[in-house]
Design an enzyme around this catalytic site. Sequence first.
Site, PDB file in Angstrom:
ATOM      1  N   HIS A 111       0.857  -1.196   0.000  1.00 20.90           N
ATOM      2  CA  HIS A 111       0.000   0.000   0.000  1.00 20.90           C
ATOM      3  C   HIS A 111       0.883   1.233   0.000  1.00 20.90           C
ATOM      4  O   HIS A 111       0.818   2.062   0.913  1.00 20.90           O
ATOM      5  CB  HIS A 111      -0.944   0.032   1.210  1.00 20.90           C
ATOM      6  CG  HIS A 111      -2.158  -0.830   1.059  1.00 20.90           C
ATOM      7  ND1 HIS A 111      -2.966  -1.176   2.104  1.00 20.90           N
ATOM      8  CD2 HIS A 111      -2.709  -1.409  -0.038  1.00 20.90           C
ATOM      9  CE1 HIS A 111      -3.965  -1.937   1.678  1.00 20.90           C
ATOM     10  NE2 HIS A 111      -3.820  -2.094   0.381  1.00 20.90           N
TER      11      HIS A 111
ATOM     12  N   ASP B  65      -8.712 -11.047  -0.765  1.00 24.70           N
ATOM     13  CA  ASP B  65      -7.874 -10.587   0.352  1.00 24.70           C
ATOM     14  C   ASP B  65      -8.244 -11.240   1.687  1.00 24.70           C
ATOM     15  O   ASP B  65      -7.380 -11.419   2.553  1.00 24.70           O
ATOM     16  CB  ASP B  65      -7.986  -9.065   0.493  1.00 24.70           C
ATOM     17  CG  ASP B  65      -7.150  -8.327  -0.541  1.00 24.70           C
ATOM     18  OD1 ASP B  65      -6.070  -8.827  -0.901  1.00 24.70           O
ATOM     19  OD2 ASP B  65      -7.581  -7.256  -0.995  1.00 24.70           O
TER      20      ASP B  65
ATOM     21  N   TYR C 156      -2.348  -9.123   9.369  1.00 23.90           N
ATOM     22  CA  TYR C 156      -3.147  -8.787   8.188  1.00 23.90           C
ATOM     23  C   TYR C 156      -4.551  -8.357   8.625  1.00 23.90           C
ATOM     24  O   TYR C 156      -5.060  -7.323   8.199  1.00 23.90           O
ATOM     25  CB  TYR C 156      -3.196 -10.025   7.305  1.00 23.90           C
ATOM     26  CG  TYR C 156      -3.745  -9.857   5.922  1.00 23.90           C
ATOM     27  CD1 TYR C 156      -2.885  -9.689   4.835  1.00 23.90           C
ATOM     28  CD2 TYR C 156      -5.107  -9.930   5.675  1.00 23.90           C
ATOM     29  CE1 TYR C 156      -3.391  -9.574   3.547  1.00 23.90           C
ATOM     30  CE2 TYR C 156      -5.611  -9.823   4.396  1.00 23.90           C
ATOM     31  CZ  TYR C 156      -4.740  -9.654   3.328  1.00 23.90           C
ATOM     32  OH  TYR C 156      -5.237  -9.544   2.056  1.00 23.90           O
TER      33      TYR C 156
END
Length: 396
Positions: A23, A164, A192
């Site tokens: 990201h 995801d 995560y």
Amino acid sequence: MTFSIKNNVSWVGKIDWELRRFHGNELSTHRGTSYNSYLIEEEKVALIDTVWEPFTKEFLHNLSKKIDLKKIDYVIANHGEVDHSGALPLLMHCIPDTPIYCTANGVKSLKGQYHQDWNFQVVKTGDRLDLGGKELVFVEAPMLHWPDSMFCYLTGDNILFSNDAFGQHYASEIMYNDLVDQSELFAEALKYYANILTPFSPLVTKKIKEVLALNLPLDLICPSHGIIWRDNPAQIVEHYLTWADQYRENQITIIYDTMWNGTRMVAERIAQGIKAADDEVNVKLFNLAKSDKNDVISEIFKSKALVAGSPTVNNGILTAVAAVLEEVKGMKFRGKKAAAFGCFGWSGESAGILSKELQESGFEVVAEPFKVPWKPDEEKTRESLDFGRTLAGLFA
Ligand code: FEO
């Protein structure tokens, strides 16, 4: 660099051992990641997701060794973010008329990024795509983790392609959950969840319950990052339900930054005070100027309480603390307690600012801000220990 998963389903993705930031520069990935793409070769051939753009040529080279690209009947874009869609432009250049199945928001995402009018086929929850006997069943999964996200489920082989969700940034040549180091796997799965999915926990619970209510047999969960869950795949679903439910362990995390060690000394005395009152609680301290912020977020995620400290500078707080508190605010943690402290030389606003920020971020602030002038002397050292002892009771 492809391998068979089950019957006519293969992994055709890319393992990225080098990745350390994701990201942009926002998320640390100490153990790399993988971009998982899956090929289903039934009567009809479907490709689920692609890889990040820098690996496009390698991806297409490997994929075309596995199958003539023109034989791909359907492309499934479970999610438009570039780590999964990056190879689409070149792939679609090779097979321009092939339909791309995605959500309505998926179209917005892919058009917005690639400015191409591909043959989009919008799907909704419950829609099915016949592959010749086996079917792909689509399930929209908005905010797991972005508005366009979706899952798809392959009947007959009982595979959930969850994109995801249930993933980990974890590079491994061994791609199955039962074969890798369990502590590494779950540390990465938790990191995560903590860093990416925490803000959407209520939606995680709702979506999982919706999928479980379908009573679909589940042999494999194939996420878009990290290893595939094949041994008791339901275990990661159960972990998600636990993590989404205001998760906390018997842990207190103390975060701080310090200019001339005064605030550090107070932090350590508070920790000692907590420990003196409760020797079972796990107390962890992090100097935020020297710590990885995503690892710290994982620790806060695990904690029942957070204690934040900063000295006062320019009537405010130190930037390392401000940056993490900004992240913490976005996480929308619930069910956690908090307190604030800080040293000061002159004006002394920092502890009050921290206290207010914690409250506005959803923490239950259980004590008045603890302020220490200059550097703790004997009396203030004793008070810091007492503050820790008090907190241990209030956090219990
Ligand atoms: Fe792995 Fe939201 O992309």
